[in-house]
Design a protein around this motif. Structure first.
Motif, short mmCIF file in Angstrom:
data_model
loop_
_atom_site.label_atom_id
_atom_site.label_comp_id
_atom_site.label_asym_id
_atom_site.label_seq_id
_atom_site.Cartn_x
_atom_site.Cartn_y
_atom_site.Cartn_z
N UNK A 1 -33.92 40.68 5.47
CA UNK A 1 -32.72 40.46 6.28
C UNK A 1 -32.36 41.67 7.14
N UNK A 2 -32.47 42.88 6.57
CA UNK A 2 -32.10 44.06 7.37
C UNK A 2 -33.04 44.23 8.57
N UNK A 3 -34.30 43.87 8.40
CA UNK A 3 -35.24 43.94 9.52
C UNK A 3 -34.92 42.86 10.54
N UNK A 4 -34.54 41.66 10.08
CA UNK A 4 -34.15 40.60 10.99
C UNK A 4 -32.95 41.02 11.82
N UNK A 5 -31.97 41.66 11.19
CA UNK A 5 -30.78 42.12 11.91
C UNK A 5 -31.16 43.17 12.95
N UNK A 6 -32.09 44.03 12.61
CA UNK A 6 -32.54 45.06 13.56
C UNK A 6 -33.23 44.40 14.75
N UNK B 1 -40.89 27.14 11.54
CA UNK B 1 -41.18 28.53 11.89
C UNK B 1 -40.02 29.45 11.54
N UNK B 2 -38.80 28.96 11.77
CA UNK B 2 -37.61 29.74 11.42
C UNK B 2 -37.55 29.96 9.91
N UNK B 3 -37.89 28.93 9.16
CA UNK B 3 -37.89 29.04 7.70
C UNK B 3 -38.93 30.06 7.23
N UNK B 4 -40.11 30.01 7.83
CA UNK B 4 -41.15 30.97 7.48
C UNK B 4 -40.72 32.39 7.83
N UNK B 5 -40.16 32.54 9.02
CA UNK B 5 -39.68 33.85 9.49
C UNK B 5 -38.65 34.41 8.53
N UNK B 6 -37.69 33.57 8.15
CA UNK B 6 -36.62 34.02 7.26
C UNK B 6 -37.15 34.42 5.90
N UNK B 7 -38.19 33.74 5.45
CA UNK B 7 -38.74 34.04 4.14
C UNK B 7 -39.66 35.25 4.10
#
Length: 62
Positions: free
Chosen positions: A54-59, A44-50
């Motif tokens: 990245x800027x949205x993940x940081x937000x 799930x983490x791999x799917x999320x990261x893909x």
């Protein structure tokens, strides 16, 4: 992946429906269940990261 989640569900249901915690339960099964759960989390983490930039993940982390 569906086989893993179905296994987790069946084993988990069998463990909780009796209404008792068995402290002498099979530790090998417990270790394998946590291994499968970790596998699911990593996938799930791999799917999320893909999928999410990245800027949205940081937000989201803030």
């Amino acid at each position: 992946m569906s086989t893993i989640t179905e296994s987790e569900q069946v084993i988990g249901n069998n463990a909780v429906y009796p209404g008792l915690i068995n402290l002498n339960d099979n530790t090998e099964v417990a270790h394998n269940l946590f291994g499968m759960l970790n596998f699911i989390a990593e996938e799930l983490d791999s799917l999320y990261s893909g999928l999410i930039p990245e800027d949205t993940q940081e937000h989201i982390k803030k």
